[in-house]
Design a protein around this motif. Structure first.
Motif, mmCIF file in Angstrom:
data_model
loop_
_atom_site.group_PDB
_atom_site.id
_atom_site.type_symbol
_atom_site.label_atom_id
_atom_site.label_comp_id
_atom_site.label_asym_id
_atom_site.label_seq_id
_atom_site.Cartn_x
_atom_site.Cartn_y
_atom_site.Cartn_z
ATOM 1 N N VAL A 116 0.681 -1.284 -0.078
ATOM 2 C CA VAL A 116 -0.037 -0.141 -0.212
ATOM 3 C C VAL A 116 0.828 1.360 0.010
ATOM 4 N N HIS A 168 -1.166 -0.933 -4.215
ATOM 5 C CA HIS A 168 -2.242 0.038 -4.079
ATOM 6 C C HIS A 168 -1.770 1.460 -3.861
ATOM 7 N N SER A 181 -3.416 -1.519 -8.099
ATOM 8 C CA SER A 181 -4.809 -0.668 -7.910
ATOM 9 C C SER A 181 -4.615 0.723 -7.661
ATOM 10 N N CYS A 188 -6.040 5.340 1.093
ATOM 11 C CA CYS A 188 -6.971 4.817 1.552
ATOM 12 C C CYS A 188 -8.237 5.572 2.362
ATOM 13 N N LEU A 240 -9.300 -1.252 -2.762
ATOM 14 C CA LEU A 240 -8.395 -2.082 -2.204
ATOM 15 C C LEU A 240 -8.818 -3.643 -1.832
#
Length: 215
Positions: free
Chosen positions: A119, A148, A184, A194, A203
């Motif tokens: 992430v 992501h 992503s 996020c 996600l």
């Protein structure tokens, strides 16, 4: 670093070594249909997503000091062993935590799966060191990584920085990743990828697909 800090670091490294030595290389069978995520440098937004899908174990016992990465990786390996009671864990990193995860994925291990989640990988830093790039290039070829990130992540964009002409965004990651990877990319957001419900749902869907492909 003070003598006290050095001793604590040495003690932590020795404890990790003992855990790794005791574990050996026998893979534990999966005893639960829900995965265990080992999350390095956790934040609440991503923990919320992971908790929808399985058990979450967090890992924050790392240092960002120069030359601390080998011990960070060793301690993450020991944490993966301790967390793998229901089968190999899924490694997850956020920002700096991605770099620790990538360092561990240079090797194959019985305590973690090939699939891992990155992430907001901080590919470009505020200095000229190449260790962020090297960590990804050295990930073992069997790994399956999910990246992501936000489409405006400043750590994936260094156009014009010190005269550099480098790719940006997803293309920046694709230029250095040699293993199997999926992406992503959340439109319109930066390094904090996020923060919205839309980003969390995106996600979650990407993780579900990653794990389905890894089974």
């Amino acid at each position: 670093m003070s003598s006290g800090c050095k001793k604590r670091a040495a003690d932590a490294a020795a404890e990790a070594d003992a855990t790794i030595a005791a574990f050996g290389d026998a893979k534990r069978p999966r005893t639960s249909s829900r995965p265990t995520f080992l999350f390095c440098k956790p934040n609440q937004q991503v923990v919320e997503v992971l908790s929808r899908l399985g058990r979450v174990v967090t890992f924050s016992d790392f240092k960002t000091w120069p030359n601390s990465m080998p011990n960070n990786i060793k301690k993450l390996q020991a944490a993966a062993i301790n967390a793998s009671t229901e089968g190999p864990v899924v490694l997850v990193g956020s920002s700096f935590g991605c770099r620790v995860v990538a360092g561990l994925l240079k090797q194959r291990g019985a305590a973690w799966r090939n699939a891992a989640v990155m992430v907001s990988y901080p590919l470009y830093g505020d200095n000229a060191r190449s260790d962020r790039v090297a960590a990804l290039r050295e990930v073992n070829a069997d790994s399956k990584l999910l990246f992501h990130s936000g489409s405006r992540d400043e750590y994936l964009d260094r156009r014009g920085w010190r005269g550099q002409d480098v790719p940006t965004g997803r293309a920046a990651l694709e230029a250095v990743v040699s293993c199997n990877a999926t992406y992503s990319i959340v439109d319109g957001v930066g390094h904090s990828s996020c923060g919205s419900r839309r980003a969390k749902d995106q996600l979650q869907a990407a993780i579900v697909k990653l794990l389905a492909d890894d089974d």
